[in-house]
Design an enzyme around this catalytic site. Structure first.
Site, PDB file in Angstrom:
ATOM      1  N   ASP A 135     -37.580 -37.523   1.744  1.00 33.04           N
ATOM      2  CA  ASP A 135     -38.399 -38.533   2.414  1.00 33.04           C
ATOM      3  C   ASP A 135     -39.850 -38.268   2.087  1.00 33.04           C
ATOM      4  OD1 ASP A 135     -39.630 -37.072   5.017  1.00 33.04           O
ATOM      5  OD2 ASP A 135     -37.542 -36.459   4.823  1.00 33.04           O
ATOM      6  N   ASP A 169     -38.409 -42.320  13.477  1.00 32.98           N
ATOM      7  CA  ASP A 169     -38.805 -40.911  13.507  1.00 32.98           C
ATOM      8  C   ASP A 169     -39.432 -40.655  14.872  1.00 32.98           C
ATOM      9  OD1 ASP A 169     -40.068 -38.461  13.302  1.00 32.98           O
ATOM     10  OD2 ASP A 169     -41.145 -38.923  11.463  1.00 32.98           O
ATOM     11  N   GLU A 177     -40.289 -37.532  17.495  1.00 34.69           N
ATOM     12  CA  GLU A 177     -40.393 -36.081  17.559  1.00 34.69           C
ATOM     13  C   GLU A 177     -41.630 -35.702  18.363  1.00 34.69           C
ATOM     14  OE1 GLU A 177     -42.219 -34.435  13.781  1.00 34.69           O
ATOM     15  OE2 GLU A 177     -41.243 -36.241  12.974  1.00 34.69           O
TER      16      GLU A 177
END
Length: 247
Positions: free
Chosen positions: A44, A133, A135
């Site tokens: 990525d 994503d 986090e």
């Protein structure tokens, strides 16, 4: 996850403390885990990787890539278009991911921004489903973005529902087990219909999974290696990866 801006030294220490086995003796674990031999390799990237040599990445074993499209509700990767088309032209399966900032705007608003700026999907067998994503906050000590556990679950639900409404696919969820347990309270509400992209930097195996999931679909096992950006594996055959892309 590959970021456009590196975190501060203080926050880098926080990240290192909360991701299991980030490094051994200070050396990044760049080897493909022995337990994952034969699984398709991928990576990525974000604008931090700038101009990627996609043919070189493919020659080194890359079969798929996720490319950062957006962050929050205002940032778009300025290199997304060239990176996305370059990956496709090299024959890689590719998809887009959104870096969540749940303290900035609603899940639905960020999903709309994401889809309108690269986060779409088509059943062409070459486009991976959109990815979220989510986090630890890289910009603040408020690692869960100031949201309660139930508030975070609602935010993720809103993001997912909007992506599903606009693209027809549920987003892949990228996270760590520690963050998920800390910030959602170990919610099991997503495992049944969301593929897991687990971040755990360890040479042996992916370790324990977030609550509800019994297997990982993607595993980010290192933040450096032979491929540009972060190193990933798909949990299945190449044929299965194509079917996953097609939906």
């Amino acid at each position: 996850m590959a970021r456009d801006h590196k975190p501060s030294r203080r926050h880098a220490r926080v990240i290192a403390a909360t991701v299991t086995a980030l490094a051994v003796g200070g050396i990044a674990l760049a080897e493909v885990p022995a337990s994952a031999a034969g699984k398709p390799k991928g990576h990525d990237v974000s604008s931090h990787q700038k101009t990627v040599n996609w043919q070189s990445a493919k020659a080194k074993g890359a079969r798929f890539v996720y490319i950062k499209a957006t962050e929050g509700g205002t940032y778009r990767n300025p290199r997304f278009g060239s990176q996305y088309s370059g990956a496709r032209n090299a024959g890689l399966l590719r998809g887009a991911y959104h870096f969540a900032l749940p303290n900035k705007s609603s899940g639905a608003a960020q999903a709309r921004y994401f889809v309108r700026n690269g986060g779409g999907w088509s059943a062409d067998g070459r486009t991976l489903p959109p990815a979220l994503d989510i986090e630890y906050n890289p910009y603040s000590k408020h690692k869960c973005y100031g949201l309660s556990k139930s508030g975070m679950v609602r935010w993720i639900h809103a993001f997912s529902n909007e992506v599903k409404r606009e693209t027809g696919r549920r987003p892949v969820i990228y996270t760590t087990t520690h963050w998920w347990n800390t910030c959602t309270g170990g919610s099991r509400a997503f495992a049944a219909n969301h593929a897991l992209w687990l971040a755990r930097y360890n040479s042996a195996d992916a370790g324990s999974l977030p609550a509800g999931w019994t297997y990982w679909t993607f595993w980010q096992y290192d933040n450096s290696g032979s491929l540009p950006g972060d190193q990933n594996l798909f949990n299945g055959s190449m044929d299965r990866l194509r079917k996953f892309a097609k939906g």
